[in-house]
Design a protein around this motif. Structure first.
Motif, mmCIF file in Angstrom:
data_model
loop_
_atom_site.group_PDB
_atom_site.id
_atom_site.type_symbol
_atom_site.label_atom_id
_atom_site.label_comp_id
_atom_site.label_asym_id
_atom_site.label_seq_id
_atom_site.Cartn_x
_atom_site.Cartn_y
_atom_site.Cartn_z
ATOM 1 N N ASP A 132 43.380 37.741 37.150
ATOM 2 C CA ASP A 132 42.248 36.913 37.563
ATOM 3 C C ASP A 132 41.471 36.434 36.337
ATOM 4 O O ASP A 132 40.754 37.215 35.698
ATOM 5 N N LEU A 133 41.604 35.162 36.035
ATOM 6 C CA LEU A 133 40.861 34.595 34.915
ATOM 7 C C LEU A 133 39.378 34.481 35.288
ATOM 8 O O LEU A 133 39.040 34.203 36.437
ATOM 9 N N PRO A 134 38.481 34.665 34.330
ATOM 10 C CA PRO A 134 37.042 34.702 34.629
ATOM 11 C C PRO A 134 36.410 33.318 34.708
ATOM 12 O O PRO A 134 35.388 33.047 34.067
ATOM 13 N N PHE A 135 37.001 32.453 35.500
ATOM 14 C CA PHE A 135 36.477 31.114 35.678
ATOM 15 C C PHE A 135 36.300 30.832 37.164
ATOM 16 O O PHE A 135 37.051 31.350 38.001
ATOM 17 N N LYS A 136 35.341 29.989 37.494
ATOM 18 C CA LYS A 136 35.105 29.647 38.886
ATOM 19 C C LYS A 136 36.299 28.930 39.486
ATOM 20 O O LYS A 136 36.687 29.171 40.630
#
Length: 295
Positions: free
Chosen positions: A117-121
């Protein structure tokens, strides 16, 4: 490859202005990669060899100790694949080059597999914009248009696009081409509408993306100084309703001796460096079309 199943896979295809062999060199030779892809990079051209890069121009702005990428595949002249840890998340990238019907061009295929899970919206949009940005710089590097190659600054800095071009016409004529719908349509390719009294301003761009119909481009005039400056808003090109508006500024200065106009386009207000996407190349292309209007 990683044992962890992918969370998602981003695919993109770009046409490059050189044959495949020339394109492949730009993907594997560090002096070339440092021009369009990453500030610092080490490449050992073999499976298991290093493909380690870091610096301000790399997403997340990693340091040297974070540069742990390795080549997962290496097919000389055709393809390579490498690991890339982004904000601690394992990802893998594959680049493939192939010929096109035009022997002077090639196609770059990018497959970016994300295993966490990349930390972007909106991580898919982040990767889409990232590869548009990199591919735009690569294309300009390969054509020798070095002024168009602008590496992003993911460590913090001015998130803007800036393009300057000289036009053989006085500022008054160039300015008119920014406000007269009949002239605008000739270099913008839309169905422009301008109401100076109400300050409404649109290129008339409409297109479909991700299942939505989008009215792209500007909607209103923010500032206008006759023959000198035009500032408009700019909507999110994907039509995301919660994305903030950005701003486009057109600055016109007379060249010495009445030789014409220096036009500078500044697109700013981006929330993050990656949001710049391929606007650098897009605005240069429109500036060139505007210039040719006066040839």
């Amino acid at each position: 490859m990683s044992e962890h199943p992918p969370v998602f896979e981003h695919r993109a295809s770009f046409t490059l202005p050189v044959p495949p062999q020339r394109a492949f060199r730009a993907l594997v030779e560090p002096p070339e990669l440092s021009r369009w892809f990453a500030e610092h990079i080490t490449v050992e051209p073999r499976v298991g060899g290093s493909f380690a890069f870091y610096g301000r121009a790399t997403l997340g702005a990693p340091g040297a100790s974070d540069a742990t990428g390795r080549l997962l595949a290496f097919e000389p002249g055709a393809a390579l694949a490498f690991t890339w840890k982004i904000h601690g998340v394992d990802t893998e990238v594959r680049w493939s080059v192939a010929p096109t019907d035009d022997p002077a061009k090639s196609t770059l295929e990018v497959v970016h597999t994300v295993r966490g899970d990349l930390p972007f919206k909106r991580p898919r949009h982040v990767l889409d914009d990232l590869w548009r940005l990199h591919a735009g710089n690569l294309g300009d590097h390969l054509t020798g248009r070095t002024a168009g190659v602008v590496l992003p600054d993911f460590a913090g800095g001015r998130n803007e696009v800036r393009v300057a071009i000289d036009i053989k016409a006085p500022p008054a004529k160039v300015f008119r081409a920014l406000l007269d719908p009949a002239l605008m349509n000739r270099w913008l390719g839309g169905a422009a509408q301008v109401d100076l009294e109400r300050r409404t301003y649109t290129y008339g761009w409409r297109y479909d993306i991700e299942g939505r119909s989008v009215d792209g481009g500007p909607t209103r005039i923010v500032e206008l100084v006759e023959d000198e400056k035009l500032v408009t808003d700019w909507t999110d090109w994907r039509g995301e309703p919660d994305q903030p508006l950005t701003r486009v500024t057109w600055l016109l200065e007379p060249l010495a001796g009445g030789a014409g106009t220096r036009l500078t386009i500044v697109h700013d207000g981006f929330g993050a460096p990656v949001d710049r996407s391929d606007y650098q190349q897009g605005w240069y292309g429109f500036a060139e079309r505007l210039r040719k209007l006066f040839e």
